[in-house]
Design an enzyme around this catalytic site. Structure first.
Site, PDB file in Angstrom:
ATOM      1  N   CYS A 145       4.195  31.777  39.865  1.00 60.53           N
ATOM      2  CA  CYS A 145       3.825  31.878  38.441  1.00 60.53           C
ATOM      3  C   CYS A 145       2.306  31.823  38.261  1.00 60.53           C
ATOM      4  O   CYS A 145       1.699  30.767  38.429  1.00 60.53           O
ATOM      5  CB  CYS A 145       4.526  30.740  37.691  1.00 60.53           C
ATOM      6  SG  CYS A 145       3.986  30.517  35.995  1.00 60.53           S
ATOM      7  N   CYS A 201       1.023  29.432  35.590  1.00 62.15           N
ATOM      8  CA  CYS A 201       1.166  28.041  36.051  1.00 62.15           C
ATOM      9  C   CYS A 201      -0.085  27.609  36.818  1.00 62.15           C
ATOM     10  O   CYS A 201      -0.568  26.483  36.659  1.00 62.15           O
ATOM     11  CB  CYS A 201       2.392  27.891  36.951  1.00 62.15           C
ATOM     12  SG  CYS A 201       3.976  28.232  36.151  1.00 62.15           S
TER      13      CYS A 201
END
Length: 107
Positions: free
Chosen positions: A32, A35
């Protein structure tokens, strides 16, 4: 200076639901991109608000039970727990100022 803590399905109840301070749980994954973008911001918040809030990180792929229980579908998802209950939900990477605006009333 306090860094974010790691939590798992096995330690979630103790470290998050049983905490005497609010806990912001970052549900993240290696794949991600957003993230990774938000991680340094969460480290700053953990350091600057030491004792007022705990920042916890949970690997979404390695711990399927807790994200499923709380309906976490998109990453990153940040859930703020206070007294064992979810009081805020933030989905997606946000700038530090926007995160603090949501968190401050609970600190």
């Amino acid at each position: 200076m306090t860094a974010p803590i790691e939590v798992t399905d096995a330690t979630f109840d103790e470290k998050v639901l049983g905490s005497s301070t609010p806990v912001l749980v970052d549900f993240w994954a290696d794949w991600c991109g957003p993230c990774r973008m938000i991680a340094p911001v969460l480290e700053q918040i953990a350091s600057e608000h030491d004792g007022r809030i705990t920042i916890a990180k949970m690997d979404y792929d390695g711990n399927p039970l807790t994200p499923q229980k709380y309906g976490v579908l998109g990453l990153p998802t940040l859930l703020l727990y206070k007294d064992g209950e979810v009081v805020e939900q933030i989905v997606g990477a946000k700038p530090k100022r926007a995160l603090l605006k949501v968190l401050e009333p609970h600190l």
